[in-house]
Design an enzyme around this catalytic site. Sequence first.
Site, short mmCIF file in Angstrom:
data_model
loop_
_atom_site.label_atom_id
_atom_site.label_comp_id
_atom_site.label_asym_id
_atom_site.label_seq_id
_atom_site.Cartn_x
_atom_site.Cartn_y
_atom_site.Cartn_z
N ASP A 1 1.65 -15.83 6.29
CA ASP A 1 1.14 -17.19 6.09
C ASP A 1 1.08 -17.55 4.60
OD1 ASP A 1 0.92 -17.59 8.79
OD2 ASP A 1 -1.25 -17.31 8.89
N ARG B 1 13.58 4.02 12.14
CA ARG B 1 12.38 4.85 12.16
C ARG B 1 11.56 4.59 13.44
NH1 ARG B 1 9.52 4.67 6.51
NH2 ARG B 1 8.50 6.50 7.44
N PRO C 1 0.79 -1.22 0.00
CA PRO C 1 0.00 0.00 0.00
C PRO C 1 0.83 1.28 0.00
CG PRO C 1 -0.08 -1.07 2.14
CD PRO C 1 0.56 -2.04 1.19
N ASN C 2 0.30 2.26 -0.71
CA ASN C 2 0.86 3.62 -0.82
C ASN C 2 2.12 3.70 -1.67
OD1 ASN C 2 -1.16 4.84 0.89
ND2 ASN C 2 -0.15 3.81 2.59
N HIS D 1 12.81 -2.91 1.69
CA HIS D 1 12.26 -1.64 2.16
C HIS D 1 13.16 -0.52 1.68
CE1 HIS D 1 9.41 -3.72 4.62
NE2 HIS D 1 10.39 -4.51 5.01
N ILE D 2 12.53 0.53 1.19
CA ILE D 2 13.28 1.67 0.66
C ILE D 2 13.99 2.38 1.82
CG2 ILE D 2 13.06 3.91 -0.50
CD1 ILE D 2 10.50 2.65 -1.89
N SER D 3 13.26 2.61 2.90
CA SER D 3 13.85 3.26 4.07
C SER D 3 14.38 2.19 5.03
CB SER D 3 12.77 4.10 4.79
OG SER D 3 11.73 3.26 5.26
N ARG E 1 5.13 10.91 -2.59
CA ARG E 1 4.92 10.54 -1.18
C ARG E 1 6.22 10.71 -0.39
NH1 ARG E 1 4.77 4.38 1.17
NH2 ARG E 1 4.27 4.98 3.31
N TYR F 1 11.40 8.54 0.80
CA TYR F 1 11.30 7.49 -0.23
C TYR F 1 11.90 7.88 -1.59
CZ TYR F 1 8.14 5.49 3.21
OH TYR F 1 7.62 4.98 4.37
N ASN G 1 7.86 -5.78 -1.21
CA ASN G 1 7.86 -4.70 -0.24
C ASN G 1 6.41 -4.57 0.24
OD1 ASN G 1 7.85 -2.39 1.28
ND2 ASN G 1 8.95 -1.12 -0.21
N ARG H 1 7.76 0.40 13.38
CA ARG H 1 8.27 -0.12 12.11
C ARG H 1 9.43 -1.11 12.30
NH1 ARG H 1 5.82 3.37 8.22
NH2 ARG H 1 5.51 5.42 9.15
N ALA I 1 3.32 -0.89 4.71
CA ALA I 1 2.83 -0.90 6.10
C ALA I 1 2.35 -2.28 6.54
CB ALA I 1 1.72 0.13 6.26
N HIS J 1 4.40 -4.67 8.98
CA HIS J 1 4.40 -4.60 10.44
C HIS J 1 3.15 -5.21 11.07
CE1 HIS J 1 7.54 -1.94 9.18
NE2 HIS J 1 6.68 -1.08 8.65
N GLU K 1 12.67 -9.64 0.85
CA GLU K 1 11.89 -8.51 1.38
C GLU K 1 12.71 -7.24 1.19
OE1 GLU K 1 11.32 -9.02 5.59
OE2 GLU K 1 10.43 -7.03 5.86
C1 DQA Z 1 8.40 0.83 3.64
C2 DQA Z 1 8.52 1.04 5.15
C3 DQA Z 1 7.17 0.88 5.84
O1 DQA Z 1 7.29 1.09 7.23
C4 DQA Z 1 6.17 1.89 5.29
O2 DQA Z 1 4.91 1.69 5.87
C5 DQA Z 1 6.12 1.88 3.81
C6 DQA Z 1 7.33 1.70 3.03
C7 DQA Z 1 9.71 1.12 2.91
O3 DQA Z 1 9.82 0.72 1.74
O4 DQA Z 1 10.60 1.79 3.46
O5 DQA Z 1 5.05 2.14 3.23
O6 DQA Z 1 8.09 -0.54 3.41
#
Ligand code: DQA
Length: 150
Positions: free
Chosen positions: A90, A110, A13-14, A103-105, A21, A26, A77, A114, A80, A83, A101
């Site tokens: 599953d 953080r 999501p997002n 994650h950009i950040s 964003r 990001y 990725n 997270r 959110a 978490h 897996e």
């Molecule tokens: C994220 C880190 C997550 O905590 C956050 O909710 C995201 C992006 C990242 O790519 O850094 O939406 O997965």
Amino acid sequence: MTNMKSILVIHGPNLNKLGTREPEIYGKETLVDINEKLITLGKKNNIDVQCFQSNHEGEIIDKIQAMGQKNSGVIINPAAFTHTSIAIRDALLMIDIPIIEVHISNIYKREPFRHTSMISGVVLGQITGLGIQGYMMAMEALIGILTENK
Ligand code: DQA
């Protein structure tokens, strides 16, 4: 063509809003930019790359169930849902192919909420905090693994 390996890239999501964003966290690249780079890297290595984004947990689970086994590897990725989602964890447990897996950040630098990933315990490895480069590194790693197993 039939023997062509394929990698499924799942964005949670997002992440469809990348570019606008929170660019200070990001970056400025869009999801289209990232997907194009991944597809190009795949092509150079004769690997088909399928990219999927959803804001809906159930859709991500449906995709993992439907596509997971048909691919040679997965980059995910979960954003959110990382978490919170035992359900995505599953679903990933049911597929027996390498999963990375991304994650950009750096989620560990953080907010405390997270710092926990529901899925890190069921994936091959995690790349966090290296920006967009993390996706490319995950792809390189999968290509290496898939080529070794040829
Ligand atoms: C994220 C880190 C997550 O905590 C956050 O909710 C995201 C992006 C990242 O790519 O850094 O939406 O997965």
